[in-house]
Design a protein around this motif. Structure first.
Motif, PDB file in Angstrom:
ATOM      1  N   LEU A   4      24.435  25.502  41.622  1.00 56.59           N
ATOM      2  CA  LEU A   4      23.685  25.566  40.372  1.00 56.59           C
ATOM      3  C   LEU A   4      22.898  26.859  40.365  1.00 56.59           C
ATOM      4  CD1 LEU A   4      22.702  24.012  37.794  1.00 56.59           C
ATOM      5  CD2 LEU A   4      20.780  23.232  39.197  1.00 56.59           C
ATOM      6  N   MET A   5      22.885  27.556  39.227  1.00 59.52           N
ATOM      7  CA  MET A   5      22.188  28.836  39.136  1.00 59.52           C
ATOM      8  C   MET A   5      21.065  28.764  38.107  1.00 59.52           C
ATOM      9  SD  MET A   5      23.810  32.625  38.480  1.00 59.52           S
ATOM     10  CE  MET A   5      22.915  34.098  39.030  1.00 59.52           C
ATOM     11  N   LEU A   6      19.872  29.179  38.504  1.00 60.72           N
ATOM     12  CA  LEU A   6      18.755  29.318  37.574  1.00 60.72           C
ATOM     13  C   LEU A   6      18.641  30.780  37.162  1.00 60.72           C
ATOM     14  CD1 LEU A   6      15.866  27.082  38.986  1.00 60.72           C
ATOM     15  CD2 LEU A   6      17.834  26.438  37.594  1.00 60.72           C
ATOM     16  N   GLN A   7      18.786  31.034  35.880  1.00 62.85           N
ATOM     17  CA  GLN A   7      18.514  32.353  35.319  1.00 62.85           C
ATOM     18  C   GLN A   7      17.300  32.239  34.417  1.00 62.85           C
ATOM     19  OE1 GLN A   7      21.975  34.325  33.634  1.00 62.85           O
ATOM     20  NE2 GLN A   7      23.312  33.592  35.276  1.00 62.85           N
ATOM     21  N   GLY A   8      16.730  33.367  34.005  1.00 61.70           N
ATOM     22  CA  GLY A   8      15.498  33.344  33.232  1.00 61.70           C
ATOM     23  C   GLY A   8      15.589  34.137  31.956  1.00 61.70           C
ATOM     24  N   THR A   9      14.674  33.853  31.042  1.00 63.05           N
ATOM     25  CA  THR A   9      14.576  34.651  29.824  1.00 63.05           C
ATOM     26  C   THR A   9      13.923  35.997  30.089  1.00 63.05           C
ATOM     27  OG1 THR A   9      12.480  33.584  29.290  1.00 63.05           O
ATOM     28  CG2 THR A   9      14.479  32.615  28.350  1.00 63.05           C
ATOM     29  N   GLY A  10      13.407  36.182  31.290  1.00 60.83           N
ATOM     30  CA  GLY A  10      12.793  37.448  31.671  1.00 60.83           C
ATOM     31  C   GLY A  10      12.369  37.378  33.122  1.00 60.83           C
ATOM     32  N   SER A  11      11.764  38.461  33.606  1.00 61.61           N
ATOM     33  CA  SER A  11      11.227  38.465  34.965  1.00 61.61           C
ATOM     34  C   SER A  11       9.942  37.643  35.021  1.00 61.61           C
ATOM     35  CB  SER A  11      10.931  39.906  35.410  1.00 61.61           C
ATOM     36  OG  SER A  11      12.113  40.668  35.455  1.00 61.61           O
ATOM     37  N   ASP A  12       9.646  37.106  36.196  1.00 60.25           N
ATOM     38  CA  ASP A  12       8.399  36.389  36.454  1.00 60.25           C
ATOM     39  C   ASP A  12       8.238  35.142  35.583  1.00 60.25           C
ATOM     40  OD1 ASP A  12       6.044  36.162  37.980  1.00 60.25           O
ATOM     41  OD2 ASP A  12       4.827  36.988  36.353  1.00 60.25           O
ATOM     42  N   VAL A  13       9.349  34.480  35.252  1.00 62.73           N
ATOM     43  CA  VAL A  13       9.254  33.213  34.527  1.00 62.73           C
ATOM     44  C   VAL A  13       9.168  32.034  35.484  1.00 62.73           C
ATOM     45  CG1 VAL A  13      10.498  34.124  32.535  1.00 62.73           C
ATOM     46  CG2 VAL A  13      11.765  32.911  34.319  1.00 62.73           C
ATOM     47  N   GLY A  14       9.275  32.304  36.788  1.00 65.45           N
ATOM     48  CA  GLY A  14       9.129  31.244  37.775  1.00 65.45           C
ATOM     49  C   GLY A  14      10.416  30.796  38.427  1.00 65.45           C
ATOM     50  N   LYS A  15      11.478  31.590  38.314  1.00 61.83           N
ATOM     51  CA  LYS A  15      12.770  31.205  38.905  1.00 61.83           C
ATOM     52  C   LYS A  15      12.655  31.012  40.417  1.00 61.83           C
ATOM     53  CE  LYS A  15      14.976  34.920  37.561  1.00 61.83           C
ATOM     54  NZ  LYS A  15      13.908  35.649  36.863  1.00 61.83           N
ATOM     55  N   SER A  16      12.022  31.969  41.092  1.00 65.11           N
ATOM     56  CA  SER A  16      11.953  31.916  42.558  1.00 65.11           C
ATOM     57  C   SER A  16      11.269  30.639  43.030  1.00 65.11           C
ATOM     58  CB  SER A  16      11.197  33.134  43.099  1.00 65.11           C
ATOM     59  OG  SER A  16      11.873  34.327  42.819  1.00 65.11           O
ATOM     60  N   VAL A  17      10.162  30.298  42.400  1.00 66.64           N
ATOM     61  CA  VAL A  17       9.404  29.118  42.801  1.00 66.64           C
ATOM     62  C   VAL A  17      10.184  27.849  42.476  1.00 66.64           C
ATOM     63  CG1 VAL A  17       7.354  27.759  42.246  1.00 66.64           C
ATOM     64  CG2 VAL A  17       7.141  30.205  42.692  1.00 66.64           C
ATOM     65  N   LEU A  18      10.839  27.804  41.323  1.00 60.76           N
ATOM     66  CA  LEU A  18      11.623  26.619  40.967  1.00 60.76           C
ATOM     67  C   LEU A  18      12.766  26.404  41.951  1.00 60.76           C
ATOM     68  CD1 LEU A  18      11.789  26.859  37.066  1.00 60.76           C
ATOM     69  CD2 LEU A  18      10.446  25.260  38.444  1.00 60.76           C
ATOM     70  N   VAL A  19      13.430  27.486  42.372  1.00 59.59           N
ATOM     71  CA  VAL A  19      14.499  27.348  43.361  1.00 59.59           C
ATOM     72  C   VAL A  19      13.935  26.823  44.676  1.00 59.59           C
ATOM     73  CG1 VAL A  19      16.180  28.604  44.763  1.00 59.59           C
ATOM     74  CG2 VAL A  19      16.019  29.062  42.316  1.00 59.59           C
ATOM     75  N   ALA A  20      12.790  27.364  45.103  1.00 64.40           N
ATOM     76  CA  ALA A  20      12.165  26.885  46.341  1.00 64.40           C
ATOM     77  C   ALA A  20      11.820  25.405  46.237  1.00 64.40           C
ATOM     78  CB  ALA A  20      10.918  27.705  46.651  1.00 64.40           C
ATOM     79  N   GLY A  21      11.265  25.005  45.096  1.00 61.08           N
ATOM     80  CA  GLY A  21      10.896  23.611  44.904  1.00 61.08           C
ATOM     81  C   GLY A  21      12.095  22.688  44.840  1.00 61.08           C
ATOM     82  N   LEU A  22      13.159  23.131  44.169  1.00 61.39           N
ATOM     83  CA  LEU A  22      14.371  22.315  44.118  1.00 61.39           C
ATOM     84  C   LEU A  22      15.012  22.191  45.488  1.00 61.39           C
ATOM     85  CD1 LEU A  22      15.999  23.517  40.765  1.00 61.39           C
ATOM     86  CD2 LEU A  22      15.115  21.226  41.273  1.00 61.39           C
ATOM     87  N   CYS A  23      14.999  23.281  46.252  1.00 64.09           N
ATOM     88  CA  CYS A  23      15.531  23.215  47.616  1.00 64.09           C
ATOM     89  C   CYS A  23      14.784  22.163  48.435  1.00 64.09           C
ATOM     90  CB  CYS A  23      15.433  24.576  48.293  1.00 64.09           C
ATOM     91  SG  CYS A  23      16.691  25.776  47.780  1.00 64.09           S
ATOM     92  N   ARG A  24      13.455  22.140  48.331  1.00 63.92           N
ATOM     93  CA  ARG A  24      12.686  21.157  49.092  1.00 63.92           C
ATOM     94  C   ARG A  24      12.919  19.742  48.552  1.00 63.92           C
ATOM     95  NH1 ARG A  24       8.504  21.088  52.739  1.00 63.92           N
ATOM     96  NH2 ARG A  24       9.761  22.794  53.616  1.00 63.92           N
ATOM     97  N   ALA A  25      12.975  19.586  47.236  1.00 64.79           N
ATOM     98  CA  ALA A  25      13.199  18.260  46.661  1.00 64.79           C
ATOM     99  C   ALA A  25      14.543  17.693  47.106  1.00 64.79           C
ATOM    100  CB  ALA A  25      13.125  18.325  45.140  1.00 64.79           C
ATOM    101  N   LEU A  26      15.578  18.512  47.103  1.00 69.45           N
ATOM    102  CA  LEU A  26      16.903  18.042  47.502  1.00 69.45           C
ATOM    103  C   LEU A  26      16.981  17.825  49.005  1.00 69.45           C
ATOM    104  CD1 LEU A  26      18.972  20.306  45.105  1.00 69.45           C
ATOM    105  CD2 LEU A  26      18.617  17.843  44.898  1.00 69.45           C
ATOM    106  N   ALA A  27      16.309  18.699  49.775  1.00 74.58           N
ATOM    107  CA  ALA A  27      16.260  18.489  51.225  1.00 74.58           C
ATOM    108  C   ALA A  27      15.541  17.179  51.540  1.00 74.58           C
ATOM    109  CB  ALA A  27      15.565  19.661  51.907  1.00 74.58           C
ATOM    110  N   ASN A  28      14.484  16.859  50.777  1.00 73.56           N
ATOM    111  CA  ASN A  28      13.768  15.603  50.982  1.00 73.56           C
ATOM    112  C   ASN A  28      14.628  14.391  50.644  1.00 73.56           C
ATOM    113  OD1 ASN A  28      11.471  16.878  51.880  1.00 73.56           O
ATOM    114  ND2 ASN A  28      10.367  16.738  49.937  1.00 73.56           N
ATOM    115  N   ARG A  29      15.654  14.610  49.826  1.00 72.52           N
ATOM    116  CA  ARG A  29      16.598  13.531  49.510  1.00 72.52           C
ATOM    117  C   ARG A  29      17.691  13.394  50.574  1.00 72.52           C
ATOM    118  NH1 ARG A  29      18.060  13.120  43.124  1.00 72.52           N
ATOM    119  NH2 ARG A  29      15.941  13.081  42.257  1.00 72.52           N
ATOM    120  N   GLY A  30      17.621  14.240  51.589  1.00 70.45           N
ATOM    121  CA  GLY A  30      18.584  14.150  52.670  1.00 70.45           C
ATOM    122  C   GLY A  30      19.809  15.017  52.503  1.00 70.45           C
TER     123      GLY A  30
END
Length: 486
Positions: A4-30
């Motif tokens: 899954l790819m997150l793209q943004g409407t511009g720079s600094d919209v929070g893509k990096s943080v959302l990817v980090a958070g999704l990685c942790r959420a999915l890792a927490n799901r095993g």
């Protein structure tokens, strides 16, 4: 091959943080999950276990995924230099420079290497979460693109578009992106996320429906302004223009904002100390005389930033601070600036040349083509630490017996003035070690109360993941990544 790819409407919209958070959420799901960014442009980088470098955002995302850092997570890294060129890093190693004249042609030729990294990661994990760069709406950059739709189409990865409501105009940003995209690119987008919402999300129901109606995309959720984000390191220097000083504190730590500042997250652990106020000093302002510690940070253009430091009169402030008995810590390029001269005879970072340093430590630096990249552990100020080296150049001439640190294996690092007030090191990340940070603060009369910085960041990632579980339809995102219709 789930992705899954997150793209943004511009720079600094929070893509990096959302990817980090999704990685942790999915890792927490095993799930076994890994982050990926095809092309990054940043002077903030981390050293991987396989001896290369990647953007620090991908290092944070790997931490979110509870995975070891690997160069495949960011196969192409561009590090801007002083003369409108960028150092090109491919699979973690320097491969020359790119300028405006050859940038587009060269990056397009790197797509196969990007796809090789993507394939290798995909074979190692249940799922790979991809971060785009900038925005696909920059259609003037579409030819030869490997960072957004060029990659998404080549790898057949579905895209979710992120819009930042905090900056305003999120409806126009998302609908406008849909309007300018090539039809085949637009077909890759399967939905949108509205990020950084302040207030009651119910107030945006009509706007949310309008975006869906104007774009034909489904929404995956509205993410509020999550407090956990403030506890995470930032990759982009744009954040330094906001909130230049942390909360009030009795002891001031000052850091000049150099134009090509690099790895400025070295200072983040100091910001967690309750008795410390960290101030990023912008151009045009003097370094405050009341500072107890001045930190000279890393730089991707050491000679140019040394010249800029003098243009701002910061050299005068630093030398006056030293005469008053103040402490100074130089990290990497900042360490090089503390010496007598810095030479770049081969034009590694810009035009060939040489410049005088501050003369506070007795050493000379010559930049060269070989880049030191390694993770290190050692002892400094009688305290243990771990960090990483990432620099081009060799520093010689520091008096024998007065290094700042002794690395495991017996290698000396950096320099320490006879009075102990001027400290220089090539080791990034050492302030994250609580023992070393406590020793440094004790030297300027401050007692450290902060917990281990790594534990603080890890807890923030768990909090971020919890927020995303609450406000995003992660089940639907996971189904989309697996090839099922959400």
């Amino acid at each position: 091959m789930a992705g899954l790819m997150l793209q943004g409407t511009g720079s600094d919209v929070g893509k990096s943080v959302l990817v980090a958070g999704l990685c942790r959420a999915l890792a927490n799901r095993g799930l076994s999950v890994l982050p990926f960014k095809p092309q990054n442009m940043s002077n903030n980088a981390a050293v991987t276990a396989d001896g290369g470098e990647i953007g620090r955002a991908q290092a944070l995302q790997a931490l979110g995924a509870r995975a070891d850092l690997h160069t495949d997570m960011n196969p192409v890294l561009l590090k801007p230099q002083a003369d409108r060129t960028s150092q090109l890093i491919v699979h973690g190693k320097v491969r020359g420079t790119l300028g405006s004249a050859n940038f587009r042609e060269k990056r397009g030729s790197l797509l196969n290497e990007v796809l090789e990294s993507w394939q290798r990661l995909s074979q190692r994990a249940d799922l790979v979460i991809v971060e785009g760069a900038g925005s696909p709406a920059e259609i003037n950059l579409r030819a030869g693109d490997i960072a957004n739709m060029g990659f998404a189409r080549a790898a057949a990865v579905p895209v979710v578009l992120v819009g930042d409501i905090d900056r305003g105009g999120v409806i126009a940003a998302l609908a406008g992106t849909r309007a300018v995209l090539d039809p085949e690119d637009a077909a890759m987008v399967r939905g949108f996320i509205v990020n950084k919402f302040r207030g009651d999300p119910a107030l945006f129901e009509d706007g949310y429906a309008a975006i869906a109606g104007l774009t034909g995309w489904r929404g995956f959720g509205v993410v509020p302004w999550l407090s956990a984000v403030a506890r995470l390191p930032s990759e982009d220097a744009v954040v330094l223009e906001r909130g230049r000083s942390t909360r009030d504190g009795r002891t001031l730590v000052a850091c000049p904002m150099l134009p090509r500042i690099a790895n400025f997250d070295d200072l983040d652990p100091l910001k967690t100390e309750h008795g410390v106020r960290v101030a990023m000093i912008p151009p045009g302002q003097p370094i405050p005389a009341e500072a107890a510690l001045i930190v000279l940070p890393g730089s991707k253009a050491t000679l140019a930033d040394m010249a800029f430091l003098r243009e701002q009169g910061w050299d005068i402030d630093i030398l006056a601070h030293h005469r008053r008995g103040g402490a100074i810590l130089g990290i990497c390029a900042g360490y090089q600036m503390l010496g007598s001269t810095i030479a770049d005879p081969l034009g590694i970072e810009g035009p060939p040349g040489e410049i005088a340093g501050l003369g506070l430590l007795d050493h000379e630096t010559v930049l060269g083509p070989q880049k030191a990249l390694r993770q290190v552990r050692g002892t400094a100020l009688s305290a243990r630490f771990e960090g990483y080296e990432m620099h081009m150049g060799e520093t010689r001439g520091a008096p024998a017996g007065s290094p700042f640190a002794l690395l495991d294996g017996g290698q000396p690092d950096g320099g320490l003035s006879p009075d102990g007030k001027v400290m220089g090191t090539y080791c990034h990340g050492l302030l994250a070690s609580g023992e070393l940070r406590g020793a440094l603060l004790a030297a300027i009369g401050v007692q450290s109360h902060s917990r281990d910085h790594g534990a603080l960041v890890d807890a923030a990632l768990d909090d971020l993941a919890g927020g995303l579980e609450q406000h995003l339809d992660i089940d639907a995102l996971l189904a989309l990544a697996r090839g099922a219709e959400a």
